[in-house]
Write a protein that holds these residues in place. Structure first.
Motif, PDB file in Angstrom:
ATOM      1  N   MET A   1       0.842  -1.113   0.003  1.00 31.93           N
ATOM      2  CA  MET A   1      -0.076   0.112   0.011  1.00 31.93           C
ATOM      3  C   MET A   1       0.990   1.153  -0.041  1.00 31.93           C
ATOM      4  SD  MET A   1      -2.386   1.507   3.078  1.00 31.93           S
ATOM      5  CE  MET A   1      -2.945  -0.088   3.463  1.00 31.93           C
ATOM      6  N   PRO A   2       0.546   2.133  -0.813  1.00 32.80           N
ATOM      7  CA  PRO A   2       1.346   3.654  -0.947  1.00 32.80           C
ATOM      8  C   PRO A   2       1.438   3.967   0.579  1.00 32.80           C
ATOM      9  CG  PRO A   2      -0.109   3.324  -2.711  1.00 32.80           C
ATOM     10  CD  PRO A   2      -0.496   2.348  -2.079  1.00 32.80           C
ATOM     11  N   GLU A   3       2.586   4.851   0.836  1.00 37.89           N
ATOM     12  CA  GLU A   3       2.604   5.399   2.094  1.00 37.89           C
ATOM     13  C   GLU A   3       1.636   6.517   2.486  1.00 37.89           C
ATOM     14  OE1 GLU A   3       6.417   7.025   4.889  1.00 37.89           O
ATOM     15  OE2 GLU A   3       6.457   6.938   2.682  1.00 37.89           O
ATOM     16  N   ASP A   4       0.980   7.393   1.341  1.00 35.08           N
ATOM     17  CA  ASP A   4      -0.003   8.108   1.533  1.00 35.08           C
ATOM     18  C   ASP A   4      -1.212   7.678   1.860  1.00 35.08           C
ATOM     19  OD1 ASP A   4       0.133   7.609  -1.025  1.00 35.08           O
ATOM     20  OD2 ASP A   4      -0.780   9.237  -1.997  1.00 35.08           O
ATOM     21  N   TRP A   5      -1.441   6.203   1.126  1.00 35.92           N
ATOM     22  CA  TRP A   5      -2.933   5.633   1.547  1.00 35.92           C
ATOM     23  C   TRP A   5      -2.913   5.364   3.168  1.00 35.92           C
ATOM     24  CZ3 TRP A   5      -6.754   2.825  -1.367  1.00 35.92           C
ATOM     25  CH2 TRP A   5      -6.841   3.676  -2.723  1.00 35.92           C
ATOM     26  N   ALA A   6      -1.618   4.782   3.535  1.00 36.08           N
ATOM     27  CA  ALA A   6      -1.676   4.316   4.904  1.00 36.08           C
ATOM     28  C   ALA A   6      -1.850   5.237   5.885  1.00 36.08           C
ATOM     29  CB  ALA A   6      -0.388   3.585   5.133  1.00 36.08           C
ATOM     30  N   ALA A   7      -1.550   6.628   5.600  1.00 38.65           N
ATOM     31  CA  ALA A   7      -1.860   7.882   6.552  1.00 38.65           C
ATOM     32  C   ALA A   7      -3.067   8.360   6.444  1.00 38.65           C
ATOM     33  CB  ALA A   7      -0.723   8.698   6.216  1.00 38.65           C
ATOM     34  N   ASP A   8      -3.843   8.093   5.469  1.00 40.81           N
ATOM     35  CA  ASP A   8      -5.116   8.641   5.089  1.00 40.81           C
ATOM     36  C   ASP A   8      -6.122   7.852   5.859  1.00 40.81           C
ATOM     37  OD1 ASP A   8      -7.373   9.921   3.766  1.00 40.81           O
ATOM     38  OD2 ASP A   8      -6.474  10.060   2.082  1.00 40.81           O
ATOM     39  N   SER A   9      -6.681   8.274   6.972  1.00 37.79           N
ATOM     40  CA  SER A   9      -7.921   7.172   7.352  1.00 37.79           C
ATOM     41  C   SER A   9      -9.237   7.261   6.642  1.00 37.79           C
ATOM     42  CB  SER A   9      -8.215   7.883   8.920  1.00 37.79           C
ATOM     43  OG  SER A   9      -8.314   8.998   9.046  1.00 37.79           O
ATOM     44  N   HIS A  10      -9.463   8.429   6.187  1.00 40.15           N
ATOM     45  CA  HIS A  10     -10.707   8.620   5.398  1.00 40.15           C
ATOM     46  C   HIS A  10     -10.728   7.606   4.172  1.00 40.15           C
ATOM     47  CE1 HIS A  10     -14.498  10.223   3.617  1.00 40.15           C
ATOM     48  NE2 HIS A  10     -13.564  10.405   2.664  1.00 40.15           N
ATOM     49  N   ARG A  11      -9.541   7.708   3.530  1.00 42.53           N
ATOM     50  CA  ARG A  11      -9.520   6.886   2.330  1.00 42.53           C
ATOM     51  C   ARG A  11      -9.541   5.323   2.498  1.00 42.53           C
ATOM     52  NH1 ARG A  11      -4.359   8.191  -1.254  1.00 42.53           N
ATOM     53  NH2 ARG A  11      -5.860   9.557  -2.489  1.00 42.53           N
ATOM     54  N   ARG A  12      -8.767   5.187   3.508  1.00 43.62           N
ATOM     55  CA  ARG A  12      -8.622   3.597   4.213  1.00 43.62           C
ATOM     56  C   ARG A  12     -10.183   3.061   4.787  1.00 43.62           C
ATOM     57  NH1 ARG A  12      -3.587   1.812   6.189  1.00 43.62           N
ATOM     58  NH2 ARG A  12      -4.751   0.429   7.448  1.00 43.62           N
ATOM     59  N   THR A  13     -10.976   4.076   5.225  1.00 38.54           N
ATOM     60  CA  THR A  13     -12.151   3.615   5.615  1.00 38.54           C
ATOM     61  C   THR A  13     -13.083   3.278   4.568  1.00 38.54           C
ATOM     62  OG1 THR A  13     -11.909   4.929   7.780  1.00 38.54           O
ATOM     63  CG2 THR A  13     -14.042   4.474   7.154  1.00 38.54           C
TER      64      THR A  13
END
Length: 114
Positions: A1-13
């Motif tokens: 998973m890209p690092e910016d996705w890992a830090a984006d809780s909204h996108r992860r949800t």
């Protein structure tokens, strides 16, 4: 998973990515895959481009695992055997050059003629 996705809780949800799934660097993923292959009794040679070849962690991991590998490196990366010392860095400023030349002149004056 890209690092910016890992830090984006909204996108992860929104994409249903569970919290235990985290970012891992590509070189770590490569070593994980080699470990999995090793568990299956497979030890393929590794060939990779400079994006992997210049990563000291990956090279160390391959060596630790006893892998046979050929990795590309960038032209600005120096290569040496474990017994070699790095080459001295040349003078890069005018004051260093003046000091170096003055030292060389003093050494020449103090050296007896042949």
């Amino acid at each position: 998973m890209p690092e910016d996705w890992a830090a984006d809780s909204h996108r992860r949800t929104r994409t249903l990515i569970p919290p235990e799934v985290t970012h891992r660097e590509k070189w770590r993923l490569a070593l994980d895959m080699l470990d999995s292959l090793g568990d299956w009794g497979m030890t393929p040679p590794v060939v990779a481009d400079a994006a992997y070849g210049t990563n000291a962690h990956l090279r160390a991991g391959l060596s630790e695992r006893g892998c046979t590998y050929v990795l590309s490196i960038r032209s600005d990366v120096s290569v040496r055997t474990p017994r070699q010392r790095p080459a001295p860095v040349p003078c890069c400023s005018l004051s260093n050059a003046v000091t170096a030349s003055a030292t060389a002149r003093r050494q020449l004056r103090s050296t007896p003629p042949c």
